[in-house]
Design an enzyme around this catalytic site. Structure first.
Site, mmCIF file in Angstrom:
data_model
loop_
_atom_site.group_PDB
_atom_site.id
_atom_site.type_symbol
_atom_site.label_atom_id
_atom_site.label_comp_id
_atom_site.label_asym_id
_atom_site.label_seq_id
_atom_site.Cartn_x
_atom_site.Cartn_y
_atom_site.Cartn_z
ATOM 1 N N ASP A 180 0.846 -1.193 0.000
ATOM 2 C CA ASP A 180 0.000 0.000 0.000
ATOM 3 C C ASP A 180 0.885 1.248 0.000
ATOM 4 O O ASP A 180 2.042 1.206 0.435
ATOM 5 C CB ASP A 180 -0.909 0.019 1.238
ATOM 6 C CG ASP A 180 -2.183 0.836 1.031
ATOM 7 O OD1 ASP A 180 -3.253 0.230 0.823
ATOM 8 O OD2 ASP A 180 -2.102 2.083 1.074
ATOM 9 N N ASN A 187 -5.763 -4.572 -6.457
ATOM 10 C CA ASN A 187 -6.967 -3.970 -5.883
ATOM 11 C C ASN A 187 -6.851 -2.469 -5.632
ATOM 12 O O ASN A 187 -7.865 -1.776 -5.600
ATOM 13 C CB ASN A 187 -7.269 -4.729 -4.571
ATOM 14 C CG ASN A 187 -8.166 -3.934 -3.649
ATOM 15 O OD1 ASN A 187 -9.384 -3.950 -3.791
ATOM 16 N ND2 ASN A 187 -7.572 -3.227 -2.685
ATOM 17 N N TYR A 235 -12.566 7.108 -14.080
ATOM 18 C CA TYR A 235 -12.777 5.875 -13.308
ATOM 19 C C TYR A 235 -13.491 4.831 -14.166
ATOM 20 O O TYR A 235 -13.062 3.672 -14.234
ATOM 21 C CB TYR A 235 -13.596 6.215 -12.050
ATOM 22 C CG TYR A 235 -13.756 5.074 -11.072
ATOM 23 C CD1 TYR A 235 -12.794 4.828 -10.098
ATOM 24 C CD2 TYR A 235 -14.875 4.247 -11.101
ATOM 25 C CE1 TYR A 235 -12.941 3.797 -9.184
ATOM 26 C CE2 TYR A 235 -15.037 3.210 -10.192
ATOM 27 C CZ TYR A 235 -14.064 2.985 -9.236
ATOM 28 O OH TYR A 235 -14.223 1.957 -8.325
ATOM 29 N N LYS A 248 -11.841 1.283 -15.268
ATOM 30 C CA LYS A 248 -12.399 -0.012 -14.840
ATOM 31 C C LYS A 248 -12.815 -0.861 -16.036
ATOM 32 O O LYS A 248 -12.666 -2.090 -16.006
ATOM 33 C CB LYS A 248 -13.556 0.213 -13.868
ATOM 34 C CG LYS A 248 -13.118 0.832 -12.536
ATOM 35 C CD LYS A 248 -12.075 -0.004 -11.813
ATOM 36 C CE LYS A 248 -11.761 0.525 -10.424
ATOM 37 N NZ LYS A 248 -10.747 -0.283 -9.727
ATOM 38 N N ILE A 302 -19.646 -0.128 -2.342
ATOM 39 C CA ILE A 302 -19.266 -0.849 -1.118
ATOM 40 C C ILE A 302 -18.904 0.182 -0.055
ATOM 41 O O ILE A 302 -18.215 1.170 -0.356
ATOM 42 C CB ILE A 302 -18.035 -1.760 -1.397
ATOM 43 C CG1 ILE A 302 -18.271 -2.660 -2.629
ATOM 44 C CG2 ILE A 302 -17.672 -2.585 -0.172
ATOM 45 C CD1 ILE A 302 -19.423 -3.621 -2.541
ATOM 46 N N THR A 346 -16.782 1.723 2.060
ATOM 47 C CA THR A 346 -15.357 1.843 2.393
ATOM 48 C C THR A 346 -14.987 3.329 2.346
ATOM 49 O O THR A 346 -15.753 4.142 1.807
ATOM 50 C CB THR A 346 -14.449 1.114 1.370
ATOM 51 O OG1 THR A 346 -14.442 1.885 0.156
ATOM 52 C CG2 THR A 346 -14.892 -0.306 1.079
HETATM 53 P P1 NAI Z 1 -10.174 2.260 0.026
HETATM 54 O O1 NAI Z 1 -9.965 3.704 -0.228
HETATM 55 O O2 NAI Z 1 -10.832 1.821 1.276
HETATM 56 O O3 NAI Z 1 -8.796 1.471 -0.100
HETATM 57 C C1 NAI Z 1 -7.920 1.690 -1.159
HETATM 58 C C2 NAI Z 1 -6.514 1.401 -0.687
HETATM 59 O O4 NAI Z 1 -5.651 1.615 -1.820
HETATM 60 C C3 NAI Z 1 -6.039 2.346 0.412
HETATM 61 O O5 NAI Z 1 -5.397 1.615 1.431
HETATM 62 C C4 NAI Z 1 -5.080 3.281 -0.290
HETATM 63 O O6 NAI Z 1 -4.037 3.755 0.550
HETATM 64 C C5 NAI Z 1 -4.545 2.381 -1.392
HETATM 65 N N1 NAI Z 1 -4.031 3.146 -2.507
HETATM 66 C C6 NAI Z 1 -4.571 4.226 -3.112
HETATM 67 N N2 NAI Z 1 -3.763 4.672 -4.069
HETATM 68 C C7 NAI Z 1 -2.675 3.865 -4.063
HETATM 69 C C8 NAI Z 1 -1.480 3.843 -4.803
HETATM 70 N N3 NAI Z 1 -1.219 4.748 -5.756
HETATM 71 N N4 NAI Z 1 -0.581 2.869 -4.537
HETATM 72 C C9 NAI Z 1 -0.824 1.963 -3.567
HETATM 73 N N5 NAI Z 1 -1.927 1.943 -2.828
HETATM 74 C C10 NAI Z 1 -2.842 2.890 -3.070
HETATM 75 O O7 NAI Z 1 -10.984 1.761 -1.261
HETATM 76 P P2 NAI Z 1 -11.809 0.424 -1.560
HETATM 77 O O8 NAI Z 1 -13.224 0.797 -1.663
HETATM 78 O O9 NAI Z 1 -11.403 -0.666 -0.679
HETATM 79 O O10 NAI Z 1 -11.321 0.157 -3.054
HETATM 80 C C11 NAI Z 1 -10.514 -0.946 -3.423
HETATM 81 C C12 NAI Z 1 -10.737 -1.229 -4.887
HETATM 82 O O11 NAI Z 1 -12.106 -1.567 -5.090
HETATM 83 C C13 NAI Z 1 -10.454 -0.031 -5.802
HETATM 84 O O12 NAI Z 1 -9.821 -0.477 -6.977
HETATM 85 C C14 NAI Z 1 -11.842 0.495 -6.127
HETATM 86 O O13 NAI Z 1 -11.898 1.164 -7.347
HETATM 87 C C15 NAI Z 1 -12.639 -0.805 -6.146
HETATM 88 N N6 NAI Z 1 -14.066 -0.627 -5.977
HETATM 89 C C16 NAI Z 1 -14.575 0.009 -4.865
HETATM 90 C C17 NAI Z 1 -15.929 0.207 -4.753
HETATM 91 C C18 NAI Z 1 -16.543 0.940 -3.597
HETATM 92 O O14 NAI Z 1 -17.724 1.313 -3.707
HETATM 93 N N7 NAI Z 1 -15.853 1.134 -2.484
HETATM 94 C C19 NAI Z 1 -16.856 -0.265 -5.796
HETATM 95 C C20 NAI Z 1 -16.223 -0.946 -6.882
HETATM 96 C C21 NAI Z 1 -14.871 -1.103 -6.965
#
Ligand code: NAI
Length: 251
Positions: A38, A91, A157, A161, A190, A192
């Site tokens: 991360d 992810n 975005y 995706k 989701i 988060t």
């Molecule tokens: P989150 O914001 O809770 O977690 C994302 C994590 O990625 C964080 O720990 C952040 O520090 C890390 N991160 C961000 N940019 C980074 C980088 N350049 N290098 C390394 N780490 C980095 O987000 P969430 O919701 O858990 O998202 C995870 C994945 O799921 C993402 O790809 C998001 O697009 C996808 N997603 C999320 C949805 C939602 O509604 N939360 C819906 C559909 C997909």
């Protein structure tokens, strides 16, 4: 037991929060040695500490997935620390600015595409040789319901995706005969921290109403599908895109 990941080494990007943290915790609880990569090392270390406290094995590594050399180093760290690589969950992602296409600056566009799409290429590029050297394995790329649907004020975005879904299919075909399966997961909205920067023009009630189930999903619900796709129970599943969306795309 198909969801026993004992002896497997797993690499999870964006594993410090939300969906990635849930995936890392569930993999750790099922015996995998988990590398949590991360941008935020302290937050990644907290997830590692939780996994270890629960009896699992894990290590944290700092990496910006938008930088290929950092991704390469993080994957090398996983291989050097645990002796190979069998599972990868690409992810990490961001929502990006909420505005219509013509209002996006080039810099805003490039940032989202770098972190949400190019990163998946960088990760895959360096994971594949490590997976091949370990006798094969499985990759799950975290796409989104917006890997197939459009959405207002999210051009970078949505494009990224959709690209992740395409890259998943292309990579799956390239390595299908070499023991590597590659699939994409498409979550609906989701609960988060990511929703904080993805919903400037949307209320949470508005987002809930987009899902026939009338609620947002949880990170653990997305992790459950992800672990299934990583497991031997999914041995004939590759190159496909799997929704976990409370019925969003059924409408
Ligand atoms: P989150 O914001 O809770 O977690 C994302 C994590 O990625 C964080 O720990 C952040 O520090 C890390 N991160 C961000 N940019 C980074 C980088 N350049 N290098 C390394 N780490 C980095 O987000 P969430 O919701 O858990 O998202 C995870 C994945 O799921 C993402 O790809 C998001 O697009 C996808 N997603 C999320 C949805 C939602 O509604 N939360 C819906 C559909 C997909």
């Amino acid at each position: 037991m198909s969801q026993d990941f004992s002896g497997k080494v797993a690499f999870v990007t964006g594993g410090a929060s939300g969906i990635g943290a849930a995936v890392a915790r569930q993999l750790g609880a099922r015996g995998a040695k988990v590398v949590v990569a991360d941008l935020k090392l302290d937050a990644a270390q907290k997830i590692v500490d939780e996994i270890v406290k629960a009896g699992g094995t894990a290590a944290a590594v700092e990496a910006n997935v938008g930088k290929p050399e950092q991704v390469e180093t993080a994957i090398k760290f996983a291989v050097d620390t645990y002796g190979g690589l069998h599972l990868a969950v690409n992810n990490a992602g961001i929502g990006g600015a909420a505005k219509p296409t013509a209002d996006y600056t080039v810099e805003e566009w490039q940032k989202v595409v770098d972190i949400d799409l190019n990163s998946v290429f960088y990760s895959t590029k360096y994971e594949i040789p490590a997976l091949l050297a370990s006798g094969g394995g499985a990759i799950v790329n975290m796409a989104s319901i917006l890997g197939t649907n459009g959405f207002a004020n999210a051009p970078a975005y949505v494009s990224s995706k959709h690209g992740v879904v395409g890259l998943t299919k292309a990579t799956a075909i390239d390595y299908a005969k070499q023991g590597i399966r590659v699939n994409a997961v498409g979550p609906g909205f989701i609960e988060t921290p990511l929703l904080g920067d993805n919903t400037a023009n949307n209320t949470f009630d508005g987002l809930r109403a987009l899902h026939p189930m009338g609620r947002l999903g949880t990170a653990d619900e997305v992790a459950a599908l992800t672990l299934f796709l990583l497991s031997d129970a999914a041995s004939f599943i590759t190159g496909s895109y799997h929704l976990v969306d409370g019925g969003y795309a059924a409408q």
